[in-house]
Design an enzyme around this catalytic site. Structure first.
Site, PDB file in Angstrom:
ATOM      1  N   CYS A 105      -3.762  -1.147  -5.575  1.00 35.80           N
ATOM      2  CA  CYS A 105      -5.207  -1.317  -4.919  1.00 35.80           C
ATOM      3  C   CYS A 105      -5.087  -1.342  -3.488  1.00 35.80           C
ATOM      4  CB  CYS A 105      -5.918  -2.594  -5.551  1.00 35.80           C
ATOM      5  SG  CYS A 105      -5.241  -4.191  -4.789  1.00 35.80           S
ATOM      6  N   ALA A 106      -6.191  -1.668  -2.834  1.00 35.32           N
ATOM      7  CA  ALA A 106      -5.788  -1.318  -1.145  1.00 35.32           C
ATOM      8  C   ALA A 106      -5.048  -2.424  -0.608  1.00 35.32           C
ATOM      9  CB  ALA A 106      -7.557  -1.640  -0.593  1.00 35.32           C
TER      10      ALA A 106
END
Length: 341
Positions: A246-247
């Site tokens: 994810c980020a």
């Protein structure tokens, strides 16, 4: 400042990870300004640089992009819908630490026209208020760079050196954000309540998931699994390493944890790990499958070029389906098995 931080929320709202798009253009300034502010204070001068990493993490994105710290609490305490209350309870802890994907995709807030105005305006209002405190009331701006997972109100107090005004600011931002979000939360709650009364809420949710993600293969695997508690059909016979990206490594950890628990329960040789996109390259050869969270799914083609060179499988997830997988280990394991069919 309005344009910069408004863009954070706008890009996220339309499904693109806003901080990943905007932050690289301002990162050098935001981190340097914290040091400038510290030097100013040491010289006895007012630290007035607004554009800092602390402003971004704890004022603008307090509780995550969209200034959503208050939203799970509002869902949990101020709504009547069972579904909304459940989403609030599930989202409140991660959002408190800045990981707000459960509420972004669970409600959802992103791509939901009802929340367009508060999602964009709350972060902007927060930075306006902060600027007023610094420029007019004489409060010193942020002088330190804290981890982004620091809870928003605590980050404000710590990052500005425990000034009295920082306590007032933190409380005021919470109140203002509640006021901004409240009418829209009530409208959305009435909409979901009406769906629940008519018995359409489950169908509506399934339609939203189906619109974002083709679950036919995963559904077939789950159907073959039979009743709850039976092991899922296992087509993975050798140890398989899965990397969830994810980020920032927040929600990817939730999905990796769900996968590891399900793999142990059903005796499937799958091991999952979590990471942030951009910090994955050195460890990429260790994995057999990479799963992209929705906030980095726009990087699919770039990521595919990397995984194809190494002979690694790649899958992306979208919206509510991703949040569902983080809370359903059995479904997450079925999703992984699907990739190897």
């Amino acid at each position: 400042i309005t344009i910069i931080f408004g863009a954070f929320a706008f890009f996220w709202f339309i499904g693109i990870h806003g901080p990943s798009i905007v932050e690289p253009a301002i990162a050098a300034i935001t981190y340097a300004n914290a040091e400038v502010n510290l030097n100013l204070i040491q010289q006895g001068i007012h630290a007035d640089k607004i554009l800092t990493s602390g402003t971004q993490m704890f004022i603008v994105t307090m509780g995550g992009t969209g200034a959503t710290l208050v939203v799970p609490f509002m869902f949990m305490w101020l709504t009547k819908s069972k579904r909304n209350r459940a989403i609030g309870r599930a989202s409140v802890v991660p959002t408190f630490f800045g990981v707000n994907e459960p509420i972004l995709f669970g409600a959802p807030l992103v791509l939901n026209p009802i929340f367009f105005i508060p999602f964009i305006f709350a972060p902007i209002a927060n930075v306006w208020i902060f600027k007023f405190f610094v420029d007019t009331l004489g409060m010193n701006s942020f002088t330190s760079n804290l981890p982004w997972t620091t809870p928003g109100p605590l980050g404000i107090v710590l990052g500005t050196n425990f000034q009295v005004l920082s306590f007032i600011l933190a409380a005021l931002l919470v109140v203002v954000d509640v006021i901004i979000y409240y009418p829209f939360v009530k409208v959305y709650d009435e909409q979901i309540l009406e769906e629940e009364r008519s018995g359409k809420s489950n169908d509506s949710l399934k339609e939203k998931v189906a619109a974002n993600f083709n679950t036919a293969k995963a559904d077939a695997i789950l159907e073959k699994a039979g009743v709850e508690g039976e092991p899922v059909q296992n087509n993975i016979t050798k140890e398989t390493n899965v990397l969830v990206l994810c980020a920032g490594g927040g929600t990817s950890g939730l999905l990796a944890n769900a996968l590891n628990k399900a793999a142990a329960e059903y005796n499937v040789p799958v091991k999952a790990a979590a990471g942030g996109y951009g910090a994955h390259r050195e460890m990429l050869p260790e994995f057999d499958l990479v799963i992209l969270a929705p906030q980095v799914a726009s990087n699919y083609e770039d990521m595919k070029a990397e995984t194809d060179k190494l002979g690694i499988k790649l899958a992306k997830t979208e919206g509510a389906q991703y949040i569902k997988l983080t809370r359903d280990g059995k479904g997450a394991l079925a999703f992984v098995q699907e990739q190897f069919q």
